[in-house]
Each structure stands twice: as C-alpha cells, then as structure tokens.
Enzyme design. Structure first.
Site, PDB file in Angstrom:
ATOM      1  N   LYS A 137       0.977  -1.228  -0.286  1.00 53.49           N
ATOM      2  CA  LYS A 137       0.027   0.098   0.087  1.00 53.49           C
ATOM      3  C   LYS A 137       0.830   1.378   0.071  1.00 53.49           C
ATOM      4  O   LYS A 137       0.573   2.225  -0.838  1.00 53.49           O
ATOM      5  CB  LYS A 137      -0.858  -0.034   1.363  1.00 53.49           C
TER       6      LYS A 137
ATOM      7  N   ARG B 223     -10.062   0.295   8.858  1.00 52.67           N
ATOM      8  CA  ARG B 223      -9.700  -1.289   9.086  1.00 52.67           C
ATOM      9  C   ARG B 223     -10.744  -2.142   9.909  1.00 52.67           C
ATOM     10  O   ARG B 223     -10.641  -3.139  10.163  1.00 52.67           O
ATOM     11  CB  ARG B 223      -8.490  -1.194  10.038  1.00 52.67           C
TER      12      ARG B 223
ATOM     13  N   ARG C  90      11.622  -6.320   4.969  1.00 47.58           N
ATOM     14  CA  ARG C  90      11.294  -4.995   4.641  1.00 47.58           C
ATOM     15  C   ARG C  90      12.073  -3.910   5.651  1.00 47.58           C
ATOM     16  O   ARG C  90      12.211  -4.185   6.830  1.00 47.58           O
ATOM     17  CB  ARG C  90       9.862  -4.730   5.111  1.00 47.58           C
TER      18      ARG C  90
ATOM     19  N   ARG D 100      10.809  -1.561  10.980  1.00 47.08           N
ATOM     20  CA  ARG D 100       9.736  -1.493  11.931  1.00 47.08           C
ATOM     21  C   ARG D 100       9.789  -2.183  13.095  1.00 47.08           C
ATOM     22  O   ARG D 100       9.931  -3.242  12.980  1.00 47.08           O
ATOM     23  CB  ARG D 100       8.334  -1.134  11.148  1.00 47.08           C
TER      24      ARG D 100
ATOM     25  N   ARG E 227      -1.206  -9.520  13.245  1.00 49.97           N
ATOM     26  CA  ARG E 227      -1.590  -8.402  12.436  1.00 49.97           C
ATOM     27  C   ARG E 227      -2.435  -8.991  11.151  1.00 49.97           C
ATOM     28  O   ARG E 227      -3.282  -8.719  10.856  1.00 49.97           O
ATOM     29  CB  ARG E 227      -0.226  -7.697  11.801  1.00 49.97           C
TER      30      ARG E 227
HETATM   31  P1  ADP Z   1       0.390  -2.512   8.017  1.00 53.52           P
HETATM   32  O1  ADP Z   1      -0.683  -2.110   6.779  1.00 53.52           O
HETATM   33  O2  ADP Z   1       1.876  -2.744   7.431  1.00 53.52           O
HETATM   34  O3  ADP Z   1      -0.066  -3.670   9.050  1.00 53.52           O
HETATM   35  P2  ADP Z   1       0.444   0.334   8.994  1.00 53.52           P
HETATM   36  O4  ADP Z   1       1.462   1.104   8.762  1.00 53.52           O
HETATM   37  O5  ADP Z   1      -0.811   0.728   8.278  1.00 53.52           O
HETATM   38  O6  ADP Z   1       0.924  -1.305   8.720  1.00 53.52           O
HETATM   39  O7  ADP Z   1      -0.041   0.110  10.487  1.00 53.52           O
HETATM   40  C1  ADP Z   1       0.826  -0.199  11.596  1.00 53.52           C
HETATM   41  C2  ADP Z   1      -0.157  -0.375  12.867  1.00 53.52           C
HETATM   42  O8  ADP Z   1      -0.689   1.144  13.334  1.00 53.52           O
HETATM   43  C3  ADP Z   1      -1.138  -1.487  12.898  1.00 53.52           C
HETATM   44  O9  ADP Z   1      -1.002  -2.643  13.171  1.00 53.52           O
HETATM   45  C4  ADP Z   1      -2.223  -0.763  13.878  1.00 53.52           C
HETATM   46  O10 ADP Z   1      -1.663  -1.039  15.225  1.00 53.52           O
HETATM   47  C5  ADP Z   1      -2.031   0.788  13.879  1.00 53.52           C
HETATM   48  N1  ADP Z   1      -3.113   1.083  13.107  1.00 53.52           N
HETATM   49  C6  ADP Z   1      -2.709   1.952  11.713  1.00 53.52           C
HETATM   50  N2  ADP Z   1      -3.913   2.149  10.983  1.00 53.52           N
HETATM   51  C7  ADP Z   1      -4.907   1.858  12.030  1.00 53.52           C
HETATM   52  C8  ADP Z   1      -6.407   1.870  12.071  1.00 53.52           C
HETATM   53  N3  ADP Z   1      -6.970   2.414  10.860  1.00 53.52           N
HETATM   54  N4  ADP Z   1      -6.901   1.200  12.918  1.00 53.52           N
HETATM   55  C9  ADP Z   1      -6.462   0.919  13.914  1.00 53.52           C
HETATM   56  N5  ADP Z   1      -4.953   0.762  14.303  1.00 53.52           N
HETATM   57  C10 ADP Z   1      -4.412   1.221  13.020  1.00 53.52           C
END
Ligand code: ADP
Ligand code: ZN
Length: 215
Positions: free
Chosen positions: A13, A88, A127, A160, A171
């Site tokens: 993404k 999400r 990554r 990360r 996740r």
């Molecule tokens: P990825 O898509 O690689 O899992 P992100 O960078 O989008 O990673 O998100 C990392 C973390 O941030 C998630 O695992 C969650 O804990 C938190 N997070 C990000 N966006 C949201 C969301 N919309 N709702 C709840 N938690 C979120």
C-alpha cells in the site's frame, strides 16, 4: 478524487501510494505513518498507540477515528485524498462515510491489493523503510543502492518494531477477522477495484493508473 487503499499488511500500500502521489497530486494519509510519528515524538497519542502497535493489535476505533476526522477536515483534502490503512474495521468504515457525507463527499474508489499470507510474511521479514521520507525497501527484491541508506533522501533505514515474526502473525489474524470483510462493504457501494499485489510494484501501479485515469 477520494480514494482508499486496502489490503493486508505488506501488500504494498505504501509503495503504491508513493507512485499514485506522483501522477495524482492528492494528500496521502497513512494512519500507520501518523501513529509512528506520534510514537517517535512521544505525544499522548503515541504513548496510547505504541503498545497496541507493537503487539500487532489495532489501536482503538475512537482514537483512530478522531485522528482521521481531524486530518480530513484540513484544507488540502478538499480536492481529494488517498487514505492508506483506514478504514480497518466496520466502525471505522461507517465513521468515514458519516464524516464524508458531512463534507458532501464520499469514497469514490476503494483499491484492494491482494497478496497471499505466505508472501506477506516473506515480504515483511525483509522490509526496511525510511523514517524521514517513508520510502520502503525490500532487502531481497528492491534493496537500496547503498546498504542501510535511503536512495531518495540519504537517511538511515530502519526496520519497523512491529515487523517481527510474532507480531506479523497477529496483524494477519486481525486483518482477516476485521479488515478483509470490509471489501464486501465497498463492493455493495460499487466502488471496489481489486488488484493482484503479488507482482512487481510497477506492474501493479500500471493497472491502478489505468483505473484512476478512467474515472
Ligand atoms: P501495515 O498495513 O503494514 O500493517 P500500518 O503502517 O498501516 O501497517 O499500521 C501499523 C499499525 O498501526 C497497525 O498494526 C495498528 O496497530 C495501527 N493502525 C494503523 N491504522 C490503523 C487503523 N485504521 N485502526 C487501528 N489501528 C491502526
Ligand atoms: Zn528517505
């Protein structure tokens, strides 16, 4: 154009968002990036979010929804936005529709980038990313020219803290339970477009570009 980018962690993404931004100049709003910035600068939001993120859990809806609402109310979002990592959950999707209808807008395009779980696990283990400009590299497939250094801005690359193997399994579980079902929500609104993400990022982008130019 109001676009949301969906797909499992590691689907690409962030990489696609970087490419989309070049051709379609709308603000890229990544909830993950906003949270990571809050964590590194030690704000109240960051302190609240960190433990959830490190365990691979979602940050509570009320926290995230408030954060996104504020961001969408800013002037630069008037001509459209690219939301990455939000919504999400069901609650988040409903809240987004509500906020947008208050602004006389709606989600016009929901892009789903599909990638099988085993590939996600492989990709995330390799990554690394740039904390300053957010560029993402893969040690195996798309390494930086100079080891440990961002090609784009020269900053030191980092892994990360939530990209560990134990966290990624959580996740993925969260993704399948809470986020993947949202695809039906957007399908029902007739705005869902699906892409095979198990390809070279340029090929994926070529298809996304075609779609966005046709809308
Ligand atoms: P990825 O898509 O690689 O899992 P992100 O960078 O989008 O990673 O998100 C990392 C973390 O941030 C998630 O695992 C969650 O804990 C938190 N997070 C990000 N966006 C949201 C969301 N919309 N709702 C709840 N938690 C979120
Ligand atoms: Zn950089």
């Amino acid at each position: 154009m109001n676009i949301i980018l969906m797909g499992p962690p590691g689907a690409g993404k962030g990489t696609q968002a970087e490419l989309i931004k070049v051709n379609f100049p709308i603000p890229h709003i990544s909830t993950g990036d906003i949270l990571r910035e809050a964590v590194s600068s030690g704000t109240k939001l960051g302190l609240e979010a960190k433990s959830f993120m490190d365990e691979g859990k979602l940050v509570p809806d009320e926290v995230i929804i408030g954060m996104v609402k504020e961001r969408l109310a800013e002037d630069d979002c008037k001509a459209g936005f690219l939301l990455d990592g939000f919504p999400r959950t069901n609650e988040q999707a409903k809240a987004l529709d509500e906020v947008l209808s208050g602004l006389d807008a709606k989600v016009e395009v929901a892009i789903n980038i599909a990638v099988p779980d085993e590939i996600v696990i492989q990709r995330i283990a390799n990554r690394i990313s740039c904390p300053s400009c957010k560029a993402v590299y893969n040690l195996k497939f798309t390494p930086p020219q100079k080891e440990g250094v961002c090609d784009k801005c020269g900053s030191e690359l980092v892994q990360r803290s939530d990209d560990s193997e134990a966290t990624i399994k959580n996740r993925l579980t969260v993704y399948h339970e809470q986020t993947n079902p949202l695809l039906d929500y957007y399908k029902a609104q007739d705005v869902l477009y699906e892409f095979d993400g198990y390809r070279n990022p340029k090929e994926v982008f070529a298809d996304i570009k075609k779609l966005l130019e046709s809308i």
